[in-house]
Scaffold this active site. Structure first.
Site, PDB file in Angstrom:
ATOM      1  CB  ALA A  51      42.616  49.041  29.823  1.00 56.27           C
TER       2      ALA A  51
ATOM      3  NE  ARG B 207      46.600  51.346  34.615  1.00 49.02           N
ATOM      4  CZ  ARG B 207      45.823  50.274  34.759  1.00 49.02           C
ATOM      5  NH1 ARG B 207      45.035  50.186  35.828  1.00 49.02           N
ATOM      6  NH2 ARG B 207      45.809  49.314  33.860  1.00 49.02           N
TER       7      ARG B 207
ATOM      8  CE  LYS C 252      37.891  43.533  37.688  1.00 47.18           C
ATOM      9  NZ  LYS C 252      38.500  44.383  36.633  1.00 47.18           N
ATOM     10  CG  LEU C 253      36.393  38.285  44.853  1.00 47.60           C
ATOM     11  CD1 LEU C 253      35.534  37.196  45.474  1.00 47.60           C
ATOM     12  CD2 LEU C 253      36.460  39.514  45.752  1.00 47.60           C
ATOM     13  N   GLY C 254      40.737  38.335  42.475  1.00 46.99           N
ATOM     14  CA  GLY C 254      42.049  37.757  42.201  1.00 46.99           C
ATOM     15  C   GLY C 254      41.974  36.251  42.024  1.00 46.99           C
TER      16      GLY C 254
ATOM     17  CB  ALA D 242      44.797  39.251  34.431  1.00 46.19           C
ATOM     18  N   GLY D 243      42.764  41.601  33.930  1.00 44.57           N
ATOM     19  CA  GLY D 243      41.465  42.225  34.147  1.00 44.57           C
ATOM     20  C   GLY D 243      40.741  42.545  32.843  1.00 44.57           C
ATOM     21  CG  ASP D 244      42.561  45.072  30.211  1.00 38.87           C
ATOM     22  OD1 ASP D 244      41.830  45.797  30.915  1.00 38.87           O
ATOM     23  OD2 ASP D 244      43.766  45.308  30.014  1.00 38.87           O
TER      24      ASP D 244
ATOM     25  CG  ASP E 110      50.203  44.918  28.076  1.00 42.66           C
ATOM     26  OD1 ASP E 110      51.197  44.338  28.533  1.00 42.66           O
ATOM     27  OD2 ASP E 110      49.946  46.118  28.288  1.00 42.66           O
TER      28      ASP E 110
END
Length: 321
Positions: free
Chosen positions: A36, A169, A227-229, A259-261, A297
Site C-alpha cells: 500500500a 487487514r 471514501k464512499l466507493g 484504488a485506495g492508495d 497494483d
C-alpha cells in the site's frame, strides 16, 4: 522544508496470475512490486513529487528487486534498512473478471515485521513535509506497532504532517479488538485520516460518514476524508468545512487493488501543492478511478498529463446527485 513525503511500510514481491481463476489453478505469474505505501510512493512520484521510503528488507532477490525498482522510479531509498536475519515478504494475486482478486501472503516473520523503535533512533525528518502510514505496518507485529506510534510522535514533534490510511487487514492482526483499538488510537494521532465507509463500520460501528468524521475530528484528527466507493468521498475539517465530492466514471473495472492508495496519492499531492480540500479530494477520486482500470497494483497510477486528460474527458465526468 521540501515537499518530500516519507512512506513507511512493507513493500513486497508480487506475483500476478497470468490467467483468470483461483490461485490453485494458475500456471504462470508476472512479477511486480506491491504494498500500500509503495503504491502511494509511486503515485506521488509520477505526479512529480519527492517520495522517500523507510522499510526493512532481507538479503534475498525480492529485497534487491524492490530497491532496484524504487531507484528506477525515483523513490529515495536512503532510509531502507537491510537485514540478513529475515527474508522479504511476497504475495500471490489472482486475475479476476469481476470482484476482488484472491490474495495469498508469504509475509509472516518477514524482515519488515521486525521494524522497531530502535530502527528509528536518530531518524531525520527535516527534509519531509509529510509522513504517510497505513494500518498495515502496525498489524505486522508488536515492534511494528510500537514503531508506528513512535514515528507519529516524532513527526508531530518535528512539525511534520501525518497522513494515515487505516487500510484494515483483519488477517494480519492478532484479533479484532486489537485492530480496532490500535487503529482508532493511530487515527487520533494523525493530521489527515483516510478511512473507507466499510472500515468506519468496523472501527466505530457506523455507516454514517458524517458521524464517523465528527468522531475522529473530536478524537484529534484535523482532516477526515471518508471514501464512499463509486459515490466518491465525504470530507470534514477541524475548522468546520465539510462537503461531498462525487466519484468519477470509468468504462470498466479491471482490478480494485490499489484504488485506495491512488486516492491517498491524489489527496496528498494536491494538498502539498496548496490546493483546497475539495480539490484535493476530487483529485483523489480521479486517481482512484483510474487505478480501477489497471490490472496491477500501481501500474495504472497516472502521470500529471494522464491525470489532466482523464479529468478533462467528459466521459469520465462525476455523476452529481
Amino acid at each position: 522544508m521540501s515537499d518530500k513525503v516519507l512512506l513507511v511500510g512493507e513493500p513486497m514481491g508480487l506475483f500476478i496470475a497470468d490467467n483468470p481463476g483461483p490461485l490453485d489453478s494458475v500456471g504462470s505469474y508476472t512479477f511486480a512490486v506491491a504494498g500500500a505505501e509503495f503504491n502511494v510512493a509511486v503515485g506521488l512520484t509520477r505526479l512529480g513529487h519527492e517520495a522517500a521510503f523507510l522499510t526493512k528488507l532481507g538479503p534475498d532477490p525480492f529485497g534487491a528487486r524492490i530497491v532496484k525498482s524504487m531507484d528506477e522510479i525515483g523513490i529515495d531509498t536512503k532510509m531502507v534498512i537491510r537485514t540478513d536475519e529475515r527474508n522479504t515478504g511476497f504475495m500471490l494475486k489472482s486475475q479476476v473478471t469481476e470482484g476482488d482478486p484472491e490474495i495469498y501472503y508469504f509475509r509472516a516473520g518477514s524482515a519488515a515485521s521486525t521494524l522497531s523503535p530502535e530502527d528509528l533512533a536518530g531518524i531525520d525528518l527535516s527534509e519531509c513535509a509529510m509522513v504517510h502510514l497505513t494500518g498495515i505496518l502496525p498489524a505486522l507485529s508488536d515492534p511494528c506497532r510500537a514503531a508506528t506510534l513512535d514515528l507519529m510522535g516524532k513527526a508531530r514533534d518535528a512539525g511534520v504532517t501525518v497522513s494515515f490510511d487505516c487500510n484494515l487487514r483483519p488477517q494480519l492482526w492478532p484479533d479484532t479488538r486489537t485492530m480496532v483499538e490500535t487503529t482508532n488510537a493511530l487515527a487520533a494521532l494523525s493530521d489527515i485520516f483516510l478511512p473507507g465507509i466499510n472500515e468506519c463500520e468496523v472501527l466505530l460501528g457506523t455507516r454514517d460518514e458524517r458521524e464517523a468524521a465528527a468522531r475522529y475530528l473530536e478524537a484529534g484528527s484535523k482532516l477526515v476524508v471518508v471514501k464512499l466507493g463509486a459515490d466518491g468521498a465525504y470530507y470534514a475539517c477541524e475548522d468546520g468545512r465539510e462537503g461531498y465530492v462525487p466519484g468519477f466514471q470509468v468504462d470498466e473495472i479491471v482490478d480494485t487493488v490499489g484504488a485506495g492508495d491512488g486516492f491517498a496519492a491524489g489527496v496528498i499531492s494536491a494538498l502539498l501543492e496548496g490546493q483546497d480540500v475539495e480539490q484535493a479530494v476530487t483529485r483523489g477520486c480521479a486517481i482512484g478511478a483510474i487505478q480501477l482500470t489497471s490490472r496491477g497494483d500501481n501500474e495504472g497510477l497516472p502521470t500529471r498529463e494522464q491525470l489532466n486528460a482523464f479529468m478533462a474527458d467528459p466521459s469520465h465526468a462525476p455523476v452529481k446527485e
